[in-house]
Design a protein around this motif. Structure first.
Motif, mmCIF file in Angstrom:
data_model
loop_
_atom_site.group_PDB
_atom_site.id
_atom_site.type_symbol
_atom_site.label_atom_id
_atom_site.label_comp_id
_atom_site.label_asym_id
_atom_site.label_seq_id
_atom_site.Cartn_x
_atom_site.Cartn_y
_atom_site.Cartn_z
ATOM 1 N N GLY A 1 0.819 -1.212 0.000
ATOM 2 C CA GLY A 1 0.000 0.000 0.000
ATOM 3 C C GLY A 1 0.847 1.254 0.000
ATOM 4 O O GLY A 1 1.956 1.265 0.535
ATOM 5 N N GLU A 2 0.259 2.303 -0.591
ATOM 6 C CA GLU A 2 0.929 3.602 -0.665
ATOM 7 C C GLU A 2 1.291 4.122 0.738
ATOM 8 O O GLU A 2 2.266 4.818 0.914
ATOM 9 C CB GLU A 2 -0.085 4.576 -1.289
ATOM 10 C CG GLU A 2 0.424 5.527 -2.290
ATOM 11 C CD GLU A 2 -0.731 6.386 -2.808
ATOM 12 O OE1 GLU A 2 -0.521 7.572 -2.921
ATOM 13 O OE2 GLU A 2 -1.837 5.858 -3.059
ATOM 14 N N HIS A 3 0.467 3.774 1.737
ATOM 15 C CA HIS A 3 0.704 4.237 3.105
ATOM 16 C C HIS A 3 1.105 3.086 4.029
ATOM 17 O O HIS A 3 0.789 3.095 5.210
ATOM 18 C CB HIS A 3 -0.544 4.938 3.656
ATOM 19 C CG HIS A 3 -0.790 6.275 3.046
ATOM 20 N ND1 HIS A 3 -0.276 7.435 3.575
ATOM 21 C CD2 HIS A 3 -1.447 6.635 1.930
ATOM 22 C CE1 HIS A 3 -0.638 8.455 2.812
ATOM 23 N NE2 HIS A 3 -1.350 7.996 1.809
ATOM 24 N N HIS B 1 -9.068 9.642 -2.945
ATOM 25 C CA HIS B 1 -7.634 9.353 -2.900
ATOM 26 C C HIS B 1 -6.934 10.520 -2.219
ATOM 27 O O HIS B 1 -6.965 11.640 -2.736
ATOM 28 C CB HIS B 1 -7.079 9.150 -4.313
ATOM 29 C CG HIS B 1 -5.590 8.969 -4.302
ATOM 30 N ND1 HIS B 1 -4.722 9.912 -4.804
ATOM 31 C CD2 HIS B 1 -4.823 7.970 -3.813
ATOM 32 C CE1 HIS B 1 -3.484 9.496 -4.624
ATOM 33 N NE2 HIS B 1 -3.508 8.320 -4.033
ATOM 34 N N LYS C 1 -3.103 1.673 -4.315
ATOM 35 C CA LYS C 1 -3.395 3.090 -4.137
ATOM 36 C C LYS C 1 -4.183 3.327 -2.853
ATOM 37 O O LYS C 1 -5.054 2.527 -2.509
ATOM 38 C CB LYS C 1 -4.224 3.557 -5.349
ATOM 39 C CG LYS C 1 -3.859 4.928 -5.826
ATOM 40 C CD LYS C 1 -4.596 5.253 -7.102
ATOM 41 C CE LYS C 1 -4.511 6.745 -7.321
ATOM 42 N NZ LYS C 1 -5.288 7.218 -8.438
ATOM 43 N N ALA C 2 -3.880 4.422 -2.177
ATOM 44 C CA ALA C 2 -4.582 4.725 -0.928
ATOM 45 C C ALA C 2 -5.999 5.205 -1.208
ATOM 46 O O ALA C 2 -6.258 5.852 -2.225
ATOM 47 C CB ALA C 2 -3.828 5.792 -0.152
ATOM 48 N N GLY D 1 -4.645 1.006 1.173
ATOM 49 C CA GLY D 1 -3.348 1.671 1.048
ATOM 50 C C GLY D 1 -2.390 1.347 2.177
ATOM 51 O O GLY D 1 -1.269 1.812 2.189
#
Lengths: 110, 219
Positions: free
Chosen positions: A31-33, A78, A65-66, A99
């Motif tokens: 995940g992005e985060h 997003h 993507k978050a 994310g």
């Protein structure tokens, strides 16, 4: 580094359970985060996998993507920055619903 | 041999999380409030702890787990306050994990502790992802850092329950914008409880002590 070591541990334990002799490819969901950086994980994975069943295997990283859910109005969006501001109502109390993945998704063995 | 695909869907930190849950259960059974202190190196975790223990060490039964890559320097400072302390040296790791925490818990008589401070390795990245089984994370940030730390390391501020801005006695000498720092942190996490203290001058420590001795138990 400890994340890469855990990936190798998880992959080896599943490969052994399946009676495989070699791990060819490992697919991660990142995940992005998630707090982990794909490039660092790749770099550490090469070092950690040496001398294991995963040596020489391909590490495929699916970047997730978050997605944030606004606690005020229920909009999902997003988040473009570290501050999760709802584009609809301007509220800042949004929670991530996607994310944060840091998961071994699947792998290919022989 | 033929190729085959195995679906795994296993969280990479699953093992850590399982151990953290066991730690949390042990702490709960013993009635211990565990607070995981996280910050960049040099934010003043040890100094704040030492002053806190010297001033309210008789109001509850405290214990401390010290995490550093190397040395037992910080553990010696805590030991001087008379509070039981266990040092963990992580050597190559940049964070404490739940397995290290479990071993540290084994060194204490848990029934004689009310509040356990865990001083994590100075690092705002990885400790955010590793649950130790604590009740809460408390992030520290000193006024000698950039006020945009919450924006640069949002995850840590998002997973923390409180933020302690330290070294406020230095505010007249630095360009740190404390209003902006607080604002950034609260935009990342509106539920953060914010304290602005100086472990040197003692400014605003009473409010923090109240939180440690009572408020944190209710969160």
């Amino acid at each position: 580094m400890s994340i890469a070591m855990s990936i190798v541990d998880i992959a080896e334990s599943y490969a052994k359970r399946e009676g495989a002799s070699k791990i060819l490819k490992i697919t991660l969901d990142l995940g992005e985060h998630s707090g982990a950086v794909a490039e660092s994980v790749e770099f550490c994975f090469d070092a950690c996998s040496r001398g294991t069943m995963a040596e020489g295997s391909v590490l495929e990283i699916n970047r997730v993507k978050a997605e944030a859910l606004c606690a005020g109005c229920g909009t999902t969006f997003h988040p473009e920055t570290a501050i999760f501001i709802c584009p609809r109502c301007g509220d800042i109390g949004a929670n991530l619903v996607a994310g944060e993945e840091l998961q071994v998704h699947k792998m290919e063995v022989e | 041999m033929t190729r085959s695909v195995i679906t795994i869907k296993k969280d990479i930190l699953a093992k850590n999380d399982e151990l953290a849950d066991e730690n949390r259960k042990r702490l709960k059974e013993a009635g211990i409030l565990a607070i995981n202190l996280v910050s960049s190196p040099g934010a003043g975790k040890t100094s704040l702890l030492v002053r806190t223990l010297n001033e309210i060490g008789n109001k509850a039964r405290f214990a401390v787990i010290e995490g550093d890559q190397e040395t037992d320097n910080d553990a010696k400072k805590i030991e001087a306050t008379g509070v039981p302390v266990t040092q963990i040296n992580t050597i190559s790791a940049c964070h404490l994990d739940a397995g290290m925490m479990r071993k540290a818990l084994d060194t204490f008589d848990l029934d004689s502790i009310d509040t356990l401070f865990i001083e994590n390795v100075g690092n705002l990245v990885c400790p955010a992802s590793y649950d130790l089984g604590e009740k809460m994370k408390v992030a520290l940030m000193s006024v000698t850092e950039g006020e945009d730390k919450p924006l640069k390391y949002p995850k840590m501020f998002r997973v923390s329950s409180a933020l302690v801005i330290t070294k406020t006695d230095l505010l007249p000498y630095v360009d740190f914008d404390i209003t902006a720092a607080t604002d950034y942190a609260l935009k990342i996490n509106p539920d953060l409880k914010v304290f602005k203290v100086s472990a040197k001058s003692g400014d605003a420590l009473l409010e923090l002590y109240d939180f440690i001795l009572s408020g944190a138990h209710d969160l």
